[in-house]
Design a protein around this motif. Sequence first.
Motif, PDB file in Angstrom:
ATOM      1  N   GLU A   1       9.656  -5.560  -2.100  1.00 20.51           N
ATOM      2  CA  GLU A   1       8.560  -6.517  -2.156  1.00 20.51           C
ATOM      3  C   GLU A   1       8.071  -6.842  -0.741  1.00 20.51           C
ATOM      4  N   GLY A   2       6.774  -6.690  -0.520  1.00 18.04           N
ATOM      5  CA  GLY A   2       6.194  -7.016   0.777  1.00 18.04           C
ATOM      6  C   GLY A   2       6.894  -6.259   1.882  1.00 18.04           C
ATOM      7  N   ASN A   3       7.197  -6.933   2.963  1.00 15.63           N
ATOM      8  CA  ASN A   3       7.879  -6.257   4.060  1.00 15.63           C
ATOM      9  C   ASN A   3       9.279  -6.830   4.253  1.00 15.63           C
TER      10      ASN A   3
ATOM     11  N   GLY B   1       7.818  -8.854   9.891  1.00 17.84           N
ATOM     12  CA  GLY B   1       9.189  -9.261  10.191  1.00 17.84           C
ATOM     13  C   GLY B   1       9.486 -10.576   9.487  1.00 17.84           C
ATOM     14  N   LEU B   2      10.593 -11.205   9.865  1.00 18.22           N
ATOM     15  CA  LEU B   2      10.935 -12.486   9.257  1.00 18.22           C
ATOM     16  C   LEU B   2       9.882 -13.523   9.647  1.00 18.22           C
TER      17      LEU B   2
ATOM     18  N   GLY C   1       7.809  -1.486  10.410  1.00 17.64           N
ATOM     19  CA  GLY C   1       7.042  -2.553   9.772  1.00 17.64           C
ATOM     20  C   GLY C   1       7.750  -3.899   9.771  1.00 17.64           C
ATOM     21  N   GLY C   2       8.865  -3.968  10.474  1.00 17.50           N
ATOM     22  CA  GLY C   2       9.544  -5.270  10.600  1.00 17.50           C
ATOM     23  C   GLY C   2      10.625  -5.520   9.566  1.00 17.50           C
ATOM     24  N   VAL C   3      11.260  -4.441   9.064  1.00 13.87           N
ATOM     25  CA  VAL C   3      12.297  -4.619   8.042  1.00 13.87           C
ATOM     26  C   VAL C   3      13.695  -4.244   8.539  1.00 13.87           C
TER      27      VAL C   3
END
Length: 147
Positions: free
Chosen positions: A2-4, A48-49, A69-71
């Motif tokens: 879900e999302g990033n 990211g967060l 992508g910030g994961v």
Amino acid sequence: MEGNKNPYITDLSVELPKQSYTLTIIDEAGKEHVISVDPGKIPYEDHGLPGSILDICMGTGIELDHACGGVCACSTCHVHVLEGLESCNEPTESEEDRVDEAYDIKPSSRLGCQCVPNGTMNVRVRIPTVNRNLVREPHGEDSMKTH
Ligand code: FES
């Protein structure tokens, strides 16, 4: 997915800032960007967060590479937190594993997409110049040639 957000990372305990604080980013060219972080704007850019250094950089037009992508699945967002590290969330095991793969690791090394200051201190961060080389330079012997 879900999302990033990475569904495999569950051990996050992230305290978001309740007050504004100053985040200073020293970019790869040595230029300082001073950002007054507004807790009401988090997430800044949904990278990211929420409230992470990457999120704030993206939302304020500062370039920080983020190949995954910030994961928490690469190390291109590696930064050195020069001041205010005590006010940031603890790194997860996944983050520590990714940081180990980065170049120019220091005790202050964090991933920009996973590091979330809680706003109780001003934070100063440097983007190592090697981050860019990791992404942009071709691999293999050709990249070793002198021109
Ligand atoms: S952007 Fe890939 S780990 Fe942060």
